[in-house]
Design an enzyme around this catalytic site. Structure first.
Site, PDB file in Angstrom:
ATOM      1  N   ASP A 191       0.236   8.665  20.021  1.00  0.00           N
ATOM      2  CA  ASP A 191       0.049   9.211  21.375  1.00  0.00           C
ATOM      3  C   ASP A 191      -0.280  10.702  21.340  1.00  0.00           C
ATOM      4  OD1 ASP A 191       2.523   9.932  20.401  1.00  0.00           O
ATOM      5  OD2 ASP A 191       3.593   9.665  22.294  1.00  0.00           O
ATOM      6  N   ARG A 246     -10.207  -1.236   7.912  1.00  0.00           N
ATOM      7  CA  ARG A 246      -9.328  -2.183   8.629  1.00  0.00           C
ATOM      8  C   ARG A 246      -8.811  -1.559   9.920  1.00  0.00           C
ATOM      9  NH1 ARG A 246      -4.565   0.842   9.159  1.00  0.00           N
ATOM     10  NH2 ARG A 246      -3.019   0.370   7.566  1.00  0.00           N
ATOM     11  N   GLN A 305     -12.107   8.008  10.631  1.00  0.00           N
ATOM     12  CA  GLN A 305     -11.851   7.011  11.680  1.00  0.00           C
ATOM     13  C   GLN A 305     -12.901   7.062  12.796  1.00  0.00           C
ATOM     14  OE1 GLN A 305      -9.911   4.458  11.624  1.00  0.00           O
ATOM     15  NE2 GLN A 305      -9.125   5.048   9.636  1.00  0.00           N
ATOM     16  N   ASP A 349     -15.080  17.156  18.339  1.00  0.00           N
ATOM     17  CA  ASP A 349     -14.194  17.518  17.224  1.00  0.00           C
ATOM     18  C   ASP A 349     -13.848  18.996  17.411  1.00  0.00           C
ATOM     19  OD1 ASP A 349     -13.644  16.187  14.185  1.00  0.00           O
ATOM     20  OD2 ASP A 349     -13.456  18.377  14.296  1.00  0.00           O
ATOM     21  N   LYS A 383       0.871  -1.192   0.000  1.00  0.00           N
ATOM     22  CA  LYS A 383       0.000   0.000   0.000  1.00  0.00           C
ATOM     23  C   LYS A 383       0.894   1.223   0.000  1.00  0.00           C
ATOM     24  CE  LYS A 383      -2.412   1.494   3.726  1.00  0.00           C
ATOM     25  NZ  LYS A 383      -3.497   1.653   4.720  1.00  0.00           N
TER      26      LYS A 383
HETATM   27  N1  LIG Z   1      -3.385   3.917  13.165  1.00  0.00           N
HETATM   28  C1  LIG Z   1      -3.881   3.663  11.986  1.00  0.00           C
HETATM   29  O1  LIG Z   1      -3.921   2.538  11.510  1.00  0.00           O
HETATM   30  C2  LIG Z   1      -4.479   4.786  11.203  1.00  0.00           C
HETATM   31  C3  LIG Z   1      -5.099   4.533   9.971  1.00  0.00           C
HETATM   32  C4  LIG Z   1      -5.705   5.601   9.308  1.00  0.00           C
HETATM   33  C5  LIG Z   1      -5.658   6.865   9.847  1.00  0.00           C
HETATM   34  N2  LIG Z   1      -4.990   7.047  11.014  1.00  0.00           N
HETATM   35  C6  LIG Z   1      -4.917   8.360  11.624  1.00  0.00           C
HETATM   36  O2  LIG Z   1      -6.190   8.619  12.197  1.00  0.00           O
HETATM   37  C7  LIG Z   1      -6.375  10.023  12.276  1.00  0.00           C
HETATM   38  C8  LIG Z   1      -7.728  10.392  11.720  1.00  0.00           C
HETATM   39  O3  LIG Z   1      -7.761  10.062  10.346  1.00  0.00           O
HETATM   40  P1  LIG Z   1      -9.079  10.329   9.501  1.00  0.00           P
HETATM   41  O4  LIG Z   1      -8.879   9.657   8.193  1.00  0.00           O
HETATM   42  O5  LIG Z   1     -10.265  10.033  10.334  1.00  0.00           O
HETATM   43  O6  LIG Z   1      -8.968  11.899   9.299  1.00  0.00           O
HETATM   44  P2  LIG Z   1     -10.166  12.943   9.067  1.00  0.00           P
HETATM   45  O7  LIG Z   1      -9.541  14.148   8.485  1.00  0.00           O
HETATM   46  O8  LIG Z   1     -11.277  12.282   8.339  1.00  0.00           O
HETATM   47  O9  LIG Z   1     -10.686  13.251  10.539  1.00  0.00           O
HETATM   48  C9  LIG Z   1      -9.922  13.906  11.494  1.00  0.00           C
HETATM   49  C10 LIG Z   1     -10.869  14.771  12.307  1.00  0.00           C
HETATM   50  O10 LIG Z   1     -10.150  15.240  13.453  1.00  0.00           O
HETATM   51  C11 LIG Z   1     -10.573  16.563  13.713  1.00  0.00           C
HETATM   52  N3  LIG Z   1      -9.574  17.173  14.578  1.00  0.00           N
HETATM   53  C12 LIG Z   1      -8.409  17.787  14.284  1.00  0.00           C
HETATM   54  N4  LIG Z   1      -7.752  18.123  15.425  1.00  0.00           N
HETATM   55  C13 LIG Z   1      -8.524  17.691  16.448  1.00  0.00           C
HETATM   56  C14 LIG Z   1      -8.422  17.746  17.842  1.00  0.00           C
HETATM   57  N5  LIG Z   1      -7.377  18.274  18.446  1.00  0.00           N
HETATM   58  N6  LIG Z   1      -9.442  17.225  18.571  1.00  0.00           N
HETATM   59  C15 LIG Z   1     -10.530  16.671  17.995  1.00  0.00           C
HETATM   60  N7  LIG Z   1     -10.683  16.611  16.673  1.00  0.00           N
HETATM   61  C16 LIG Z   1      -9.686  17.100  15.914  1.00  0.00           C
HETATM   62  C17 LIG Z   1     -10.755  17.187  12.367  1.00  0.00           C
HETATM   63  O11 LIG Z   1     -11.613  18.310  12.426  1.00  0.00           O
HETATM   64  C18 LIG Z   1     -11.392  16.011  11.591  1.00  0.00           C
HETATM   65  O12 LIG Z   1     -12.798  16.040  11.677  1.00  0.00           O
HETATM   66  C19 LIG Z   1      -5.203  10.630  11.522  1.00  0.00           C
HETATM   67  O13 LIG Z   1      -4.229  11.003  12.446  1.00  0.00           O
HETATM   68  C20 LIG Z   1      -4.689   9.491  10.684  1.00  0.00           C
HETATM   69  O14 LIG Z   1      -3.323   9.611  10.344  1.00  0.00           O
HETATM   70  C21 LIG Z   1      -4.413   6.050  11.708  1.00  0.00           C
END
Ligand SMILES: NC(=O)c1ccc[n+]([C@@H]2O[C@H](COP(=O)([O-])OP(=O)(O)OC[C@H]3O[C@@H](n4cnc5c(N)ncnc54)[C@H](O)[C@@H]3O)[C@@H](O)[C@H]2O)c1
Length: 327
Positions: free
Chosen positions: A235, A118, A146, A167, A75
């Site tokens: 974290d 996933r 997420q 949010d 990926k």
């Molecule tokens: N661990 C994993 O396997 C994995 C996989 C995919 C995404 N992620 C991570 O998950 C996170 C979310 O990804 P996503 O695709 O849902 O992104 P997204 O952009 O769809 O959603 C993120 C949301 O967080 C909000 N936000 C920003 N700062 C914030 C804060 N301090 N408090 C509360 N809300 C806040 C934004 O307004 C937005 O609505 C990212 O950091 C991404 O890198 C991790």
């Protein structure tokens, strides 16, 4: 090469949504992958990445090979935290699936849907071992992709009733609340303060942006006894003193977490109790009392993508979905 071997199936994001694999199927498939990994039967090097522009931007290469699923591939996924301001998705990318016997690429597919689902499924798999089975109130911090897929996955095996949603953008929270209420029949309370999506919850999922230097909003004293937390955003959301209140701090892959530590992430976390393979295979117990606080910080594994991709490919072929392209 015959004509049939000289082509690959391109599966777009819209195609993948049409295939609409169930969350149950995704969770079950990942459980098999974690069991295989526990037996040392998965090849998955730590992901290399590049960081164009802003230091928090990433594009990662995530290869994995799962012999039991005849799945091999990579990926290529980006996460750009400022994309929201541009009206673009945070996560985007492509996945290449190879024939594990010949090495030939057999499919290129969008990876956004797979990544979303996933990751939620990995939270649910951890929760099955680490959360109280009667958990019904979930706090979501970060109401994006997420925030949605984690609720979807948790609702498969837990008797969810209520979501406390926070949010930084309260318009986002309001839209999230009405969508989740309609889709899952849950009561969603939008909250103005992050603490209200933590204290009083059985399960907490943090899913804001990943930052090398955590914003560390969640403070010591906020979590209740018996909580389970899934840190989808590393974290970033947690003050080190709050993390230290957990009795079992887990992750999905220890070498990968150590790799990130060398890159400057995770500079102040508790000792790692177990990885998800050890929990899934029963090599270490998960939750042992209703009082303990448990955490998983799943970094996201290439193996999880490569467990789901062959299912998408098979269903696409069965349903005649996707576009054949010449190699
Ligand atoms: N661990 C994993 O396997 C994995 C996989 C995919 C995404 N992620 C991570 O998950 C996170 C979310 O990804 P996503 O695709 O849902 O992104 P997204 O952009 O769809 O959603 C993120 C949301 O967080 C909000 N936000 C920003 N700062 C914030 C804060 N301090 N408090 C509360 N809300 C806040 C934004 O307004 C937005 O609505 C990212 O950091 C991404 O890198 C991790």
């Amino acid at each position: 090469m015959s004509e049939a071997e000289n082509r690959l199936l391109y599966i777009s994001q819209a195609d993948i949504k049409k295939i609409n694999l169930s969350m149950r199927d995704i969770i079950d498939q990942l459980e098999v992958a974690f069991s295989e990994k526990a037996e040392g039967r998965v090849e998955m090097p730590p992901k290399p990445g590049i960081h164009p522009g802003d230091a928090d931007n990433f594009i990662h290469a995530m290869p994995a090979y799962i012999p039991a699923m005849k799945s091999a591939g990579v990926k290529w996924v980006s996460g750009f935290p400022h994309n929201q301001e541009r009206g673009l998705p945070y996560i985007s990318g492509l996945l290449i699936l190879n024939d594990s016997e010949t090495g030939l690429p057999i499919s290129v597919m969008d990876c956004v849907w797979i990544t979303a689902k996933r990751t939620g499924a990995a939270t649910a798999i951890a929760a099955k071992r680490l959360a109280r089975p009667e958990s019904s109130i979930v706090g979501i911090l970060g109401c994006g992709v997420q925030g949605r897929s984690n609720i979807e996955a948790l609702s498969v095996d837990f008797p969810l009733k209520k979501v406390m949603a926070y949010d930084i953008d309260n318009k986002v929270t309001a839209k999230y609340a009405s969508e989740i209420e309609a889709k899952f029949g849950l009561e969603v309370t939008p909250v103005d303060k992050p603490k209200d999506a933590v204290s009083g919850c059985d399960i907490v999922v943090t899913a804001g942006p990943i930052l090398k230097k955590p914003h560390a909003t969640i403070q010591a004293g906020w979590i209740d006894a018996g909580i389970f937390a899934s840190l989808v955003d590393f974290d970033s959301y947690w003050h080190p003193d709050a993390l230290k209140e957990s009795s079992k701090f887990c992750t999905d892959d220890i070498p990968q977490l150590q790799h990130y530590q060398e890159m400057g992430y995770f500079q102040d976390i508790p000792p790692i109790y177990a990885d998800l393979c050890e929990l899934v295979a029963g090599h270490k117990p998960g939750r042992e009392t209703s009082e303990e606080c448990t955490i998983t910080c799943n970094l996201g594994l290439a193996m999880n993508d490569m467990a789901v991709a062959p299912l998408i490919y098979q269903r696409a072929i069965e349903k005649g979905i996707g576009t054949w392209l010449p190699l």
